[in-house]
Each structure stands twice: as C-alpha cells, then as structure tokens.
Design a protein around this motif. Structure first.
Motif, mmCIF file in Angstrom:
data_model
loop_
_atom_site.group_PDB
_atom_site.id
_atom_site.type_symbol
_atom_site.label_atom_id
_atom_site.label_comp_id
_atom_site.label_asym_id
_atom_site.label_seq_id
_atom_site.Cartn_x
_atom_site.Cartn_y
_atom_site.Cartn_z
ATOM 1 N N UNK A 153 0.831 -1.212 0.000
ATOM 2 C CA UNK A 153 0.000 0.000 0.000
ATOM 3 C C UNK A 153 0.865 1.262 0.000
ATOM 4 N N UNK A 154 1.951 1.221 0.757
ATOM 5 C CA UNK A 154 2.849 2.381 0.821
ATOM 6 C C UNK A 154 3.524 2.627 -0.526
ATOM 7 N N UNK A 155 3.974 1.550 -1.184
ATOM 8 C CA UNK A 155 4.637 1.698 -2.484
ATOM 9 C C UNK A 155 3.630 2.140 -3.543
ATOM 10 N N UNK A 156 2.423 1.589 -3.489
ATOM 11 C CA UNK A 156 1.365 1.995 -4.426
ATOM 12 C C UNK A 156 1.067 3.475 -4.253
ATOM 13 N N UNK A 157 0.961 3.912 -3.002
ATOM 14 C CA UNK A 157 0.663 5.314 -2.710
ATOM 15 C C UNK A 157 1.766 6.218 -3.257
ATOM 16 N N UNK A 190 7.989 -3.415 -10.831
ATOM 17 C CA UNK A 190 6.627 -3.699 -11.281
ATOM 18 C C UNK A 190 5.733 -2.482 -11.098
ATOM 19 N N UNK A 191 5.905 -1.777 -9.984
ATOM 20 C CA UNK A 191 5.105 -0.577 -9.743
ATOM 21 C C UNK A 191 5.476 0.556 -10.699
ATOM 22 N N UNK A 192 6.749 0.631 -11.059
ATOM 23 C CA UNK A 192 7.169 1.633 -12.039
ATOM 24 C C UNK A 192 6.460 1.375 -13.373
ATOM 25 N N UNK A 193 6.388 0.103 -13.759
ATOM 26 C CA UNK A 193 5.673 -0.260 -14.977
ATOM 27 C C UNK A 193 4.180 0.008 -14.842
ATOM 28 N N UNK A 194 3.642 -0.287 -13.671
ATOM 29 C CA UNK A 194 2.208 -0.077 -13.440
ATOM 30 C C UNK A 194 1.839 1.392 -13.596
ATOM 31 N N UNK A 195 2.732 2.283 -13.190
ATOM 32 C CA UNK A 195 2.442 3.711 -13.308
ATOM 33 C C UNK A 195 2.376 4.154 -14.763
ATOM 34 N N UNK A 196 3.075 3.435 -15.633
ATOM 35 C CA UNK A 196 3.136 3.838 -17.040
ATOM 36 C C UNK A 196 1.935 3.368 -17.858
ATOM 37 N N UNK A 197 1.065 2.561 -17.259
ATOM 38 C CA UNK A 197 -0.111 2.065 -17.977
ATOM 39 C C UNK A 197 -1.367 2.356 -17.162
ATOM 40 N N UNK A 198 -2.517 2.117 -17.788
ATOM 41 C CA UNK A 198 -3.794 2.279 -17.084
ATOM 42 C C UNK A 198 -4.012 1.071 -16.182
ATOM 43 N N UNK A 199 -3.949 1.275 -14.891
ATOM 44 C CA UNK A 199 -4.127 0.175 -13.950
ATOM 45 C C UNK A 199 -4.881 0.685 -12.736
ATOM 46 N N UNK A 200 -5.809 -0.111 -12.253
ATOM 47 C CA UNK A 200 -6.586 0.304 -11.080
ATOM 48 C C UNK A 200 -5.756 0.124 -9.816
ATOM 49 N N UNK A 201 -6.176 0.815 -8.767
ATOM 50 C CA UNK A 201 -5.466 0.656 -7.489
ATOM 51 C C UNK A 201 -5.579 -0.784 -6.995
ATOM 52 N N UNK A 202 -6.727 -1.407 -7.218
ATOM 53 C CA UNK A 202 -6.927 -2.794 -6.784
ATOM 54 C C UNK A 202 -5.947 -3.726 -7.498
ATOM 55 N N UNK A 206 -2.804 -6.042 -6.029
ATOM 56 C CA UNK A 206 -2.626 -7.461 -6.368
ATOM 57 C C UNK A 206 -1.240 -7.701 -6.958
ATOM 58 N N UNK A 207 -0.842 -6.797 -7.853
ATOM 59 C CA UNK A 207 0.468 -6.901 -8.489
ATOM 60 C C UNK A 207 1.579 -6.833 -7.450
ATOM 61 N N UNK A 208 1.455 -5.914 -6.508
ATOM 62 C CA UNK A 208 2.478 -5.763 -5.481
ATOM 63 C C UNK A 208 2.620 -6.994 -4.608
ATOM 64 N N UNK A 209 1.499 -7.563 -4.169
ATOM 65 C CA UNK A 209 1.558 -8.770 -3.336
ATOM 66 C C UNK A 209 2.144 -9.943 -4.121
ATOM 67 N N UNK A 210 1.733 -10.071 -5.392
ATOM 68 C CA UNK A 210 2.262 -11.160 -6.212
ATOM 69 C C UNK A 210 3.769 -10.990 -6.424
ATOM 70 N N UNK A 211 4.219 -9.751 -6.596
ATOM 71 C CA UNK A 211 5.647 -9.497 -6.809
ATOM 72 C C UNK A 211 6.459 -9.840 -5.564
ATOM 73 N N UNK A 212 5.951 -9.442 -4.396
ATOM 74 C CA UNK A 212 6.661 -9.746 -3.153
ATOM 75 C C UNK A 212 6.784 -11.252 -2.946
ATOM 76 N N UNK A 213 5.746 -11.992 -3.347
ATOM 77 C CA UNK A 213 5.695 -13.434 -3.069
ATOM 78 C C UNK A 213 6.031 -14.296 -4.286
ATOM 79 N N UNK A 214 6.502 -13.689 -5.383
ATOM 80 C CA UNK A 214 6.638 -14.473 -6.617
ATOM 81 C C UNK A 214 7.612 -15.641 -6.481
ATOM 82 N N UNK A 287 -2.196 -10.368 -17.563
ATOM 83 C CA UNK A 287 -1.448 -9.133 -17.854
ATOM 84 C C UNK A 287 -0.514 -8.714 -16.720
ATOM 85 N N UNK A 288 -0.914 -8.974 -15.480
ATOM 86 C CA UNK A 288 -0.054 -8.609 -14.353
ATOM 87 C C UNK A 288 1.160 -9.533 -14.271
#
Length: 433
Positions: A153-157, A190-202, A206-214, A287-288
């Motif tokens: 949440x902090x990184x997304x923010x 992953x978040x840097x890429x997410x900022x460059x495209x249309x992506x919802x906060x939700x 999900x992307x952040x949790x999956x990345x941490x646990x990949x 896509x994620x």
C-alpha cells in the motif's frame, strides 16, 4: 595543481576560457569548480568573488586570455582612487547579487540529498520487512501478509497516487548490498511499470503482493540447488523450475486470491512460449504476470547469483531490447526503457566537462536529464555534489559506461555497489514543495 593550466589575472578573463576556481564548493556561486566561460555574467560573478588571479586550461579553451592591461592608467592618483572606489562598489553589489545564488544552490543541494536520504531510510525498512516475510511466511502467515499488504500500500501510494516520481538507485550511507532483496526490487520495478499504464489501485495492490511473493516457492527447493555456483544438472534444473508451481500452491494455502496464485504460477512464462511451467505465450497469461516477468528478468540480469556476470542497468536494458525482445510484452519493455531512462539509475556516466558521475535518480518524464552524483576529484573529504541535469544548461551526459571503460582510479573512488537496488518516491522537487 595540473601542469596543463596557467595562472592569469582576473581582468584577463573572456568568454571561451576554461577556468579552474581553487575554492571550496560553498565559496563560489557555480555548480562546478572548473568549467568553460559562456557569457559575461559568469565573468562578473568570478570578479565579484574577490579573486585576483585564477587558473585556466589553454588546451580546453577556445581562445587565449585578454592581454595584461598597462599600468599607465594608474599614474594619476585621483584616477587610481576613483577606480579603487568603483571596484569596491562593484564588488559590494556583486557580492549582494551572488549571495542569494549560493544560498539557492545550497538549498537545492540539500533538498536533493534529503529526498534521496529519506528514500533510503524507507528502503532499509522495506528490505527488513521483506526479509521477515520470507523467513516467517509459513509459520506466521497472517502477520506476514499484514506486513506485506502495508508495504505494498505504501509503495502503491508513493508510485501511483502521487504526481512525478523519482526512481532512486540506492548508493548512500544508510544501506548496503546486504539490504538487497530481489523480491523488493521486482516489486518496485513492477510498480514503475504499473504507473506507465492504465491500472486500477486494486490491480496495483494485487500486483504488489504477487511481486513480493513471486519466489515464495523456493522455500521448498533445496539450498543445495539454490546456492550451487556451478551450472545445474538437467535434473536439478527441472526441480528448480518447480518453484513456480510450489509458490502458486503456497500462496493459495495462506488465503490469498486465486489470481495472485495464477500470477505467481506464471512469473516465468515468456511471450514466445519458451518459458515454464506450461510454455504459455503472452496472450495466454495474466497481464499482471507479464509485468512481473519483465521486472524479474531485468533484475536477474543486473543482480545474478554469480555477480561476475552482472550487467550494468544500461547493458541490461540494451540486451533485453536487442536479444530478448520476443520473450517479453514489447509494449511493456519499451515502457520500462522509457521509465528507467536512457541512463538508468545506478549507471556510471561521463559528463561533457570530463567528470565522472553516478546516476542516482531518474524522473521518467525527463529521461535524458537524470539526477547525478558528480564524483569529486578532491578526495573523500570533499562531499560529492548531486546535480539535477535539467538545471545545468552547459552540462550533459556524453557516455554511459561499462565497468571496463572506467579508469581504475575513478572506479576505486566511486566504489560502486555490486548489486543495484531501486526504490521510488516523490520527485525531489515535489517533495520539497
């Protein structure tokens, strides 16, 4: 003092001379202590400092200095007094006009240092959080998931919900190679890429949790395989590849959504179908997952298990685009290159003034003008200056260097980290507002 320079009187200055100011950084109003004179305003500022003589470099100058003025003009005492008075008044006026410039530069320098320092503090906390999650995810899954959610949440923010961001390559005093965490790097990228495209906060969460646990499935892979320095045997490689399936099952068992489980399962599937475990092509994957595939591969090139084969950030992006383009979502790859810039954070560069610098931060909106740390030639006691190249009209990057291209004495002074770690925050100008 260099033997290639000559001492001249301050009154011999003219546009085109390459000068050296033998003063401390705070004792003059310029970003650098040696540079080519481009206008009369710079000459007046130098005269306002109070220097009587200074050095210039004939080889790097466009012209010779002005001839020494005759002392015949000083014969008349009255004229001499008038000239002295005029000079004193001029110096006083120039001192008043240059002082705010020094103050403004000092303030900007402090702002940039503060922004990077604050980001590094957050990075160290995030690194420790990731380490705790990796150690205890199976025994204390509820607590670890809460920690992971707060971190994401902090990184997304910081990344998606603010304006301009700065992508920092951590290389300061608060962190070290020991703080490097592959999962954290993949999450940030992953978040840097997410900022460059249309992506919802939700979806971003999900992307952040999956990345941490990949790579959580590696907990079920033998350390003998994970830590092996020699190439894996066919059987060992096949077992290693099972970590994607192990991870997907583990994620599901600790209560996360089926979609996160699917993303973890697919984080090694490549766009051309050459990945694993199922050999899926890009359109068959989430896509994620395609975002994590790209971030994961980039970080693995920069920070491989055997660091002797590490690529610089610049080399890694160039290699992926030239040799691996078919393996990734091409649009995402182009977005990653655009976001990290032509000179990715962590790169060592040569500047147009012949100095060496490390790219410490990049604002994706200004990829050709990163923040660089110029390495002082004065020694370790002289603080390196962090410069926003958008503010420097007369300085630009002329080359992005491989380690082999850097002179040994320069490489020793810079002492770059073996591993490249990234973190994101608000752009310094936003943070300082």
């Amino acid at each position: 003092m260099s033997t290639s320079t000559c001492t001249i009187d301050v009154n011999q200055l003219r546009v085109g001379l390459y000068v050296h100011l033998d003063l401390g950084w705070m004792d003059h109003p310029f970003t650098l202590s040696n540079f080519k004179l481009h206008n009369e305003e710079q000459i007046q500022k130098i005269k306002g400092i109070g220097l009587k003589t200074l050095r210039y470099d004939p080889k790097r100058s466009d012209c010779p200095p002005l001839p020494v003025k005759s002392n015949l003009n000083l014969i008349k005492p009255v004229l001499a007094a008038e000239q002295a008075l005029a000079h004193a008044e001029e110096s006083a006026v120039l001192a008043e006009t240059t002082e705010p410039v020094i103050d403004a530069k000092l303030l900007r320098h402090k702002q940039l240092h503060h922004a990077i320092d604050e980001s590094e503090k957050k990075f160290v906390v995030a690194s420790d959080t990731i380490k705790n999650i990796q150690r205890n995810i199976l025994s204390s899954s509820k607590q670890c998931l809460e920690q992971a959610t707060l971190l994401v949440n902090d990184i997304v923010e910081s990344t998606l919900c603010e304006g301009d961001i700065a992508i920092h390559a951590l290389n300061g005093n608060r962190s070290s190679d020991a703080h490097y965490q592959h999962a954290l790097n993949v999450t940030v990228l992953s978040m840097i890429l997410a900022k460059s495209i249309e992506i919802s906060r939700e979806d971003a969460q999900l992307l952040g949790l999956a990345a941490i646990l990949h790579d959580i499935g590696k907990l079920e892979v033998s350390d003998k395989i994970l830590l092996k320095k020699d190439p894996l045997t066919h059987g060992e490689h096949a077992h290693y590849q099972l970590h994607s399936e192990f991870g997907a099952r583990m994620v599901k068992s600790i209560g996360l959504s089926p979609r996160i489980s699917k993303i973890v399962l697919q984080h090694h599937e490549l766009a051309d179908g050459s990945g694993y475990p199922a050999g899926l092509k890009a359109e068959q994957t989430d896509p994620l997952a395609r975002i994590i595939v790209l971030a994961n591969n980039y970080d693995s090139l920069c920070n491989p298990k055997n660091m002797s084969g590490a690529k610089t950030p610049y080399e890694a992006l160039a290699y992926m685009f030239a040799h691996q383009r078919s393996k990734f979502d091409e649009d995402l790859l182009k977005r990653l290159i655009k976001s990290l810039g032509v000179y990715p954070p962590g790169s060592i560069v040569k500047l147009s003034n012949e100095q060496y610098a490390t790219v410490v931060s990049v604002n994706p909106n200004y990829p050709l003008k990163p923040y660089v740390k110029i390495h002082s030639r004065q020694g370790k006691d002289e603080e390196d200056v962090i410069v926003d190249l958008r503010e420097e009209v007369n300085i630009n990057i002329t080359a992005c260097l491989k380690h082999a291209q850097i002179p040994a004495e320069v490489l020793k002074q810079i002492n770059p980290r073996k591993r490249v770690s990234y973190f994101v925050d608000q752009a310094p100008e936003t943070a300082a507002a």
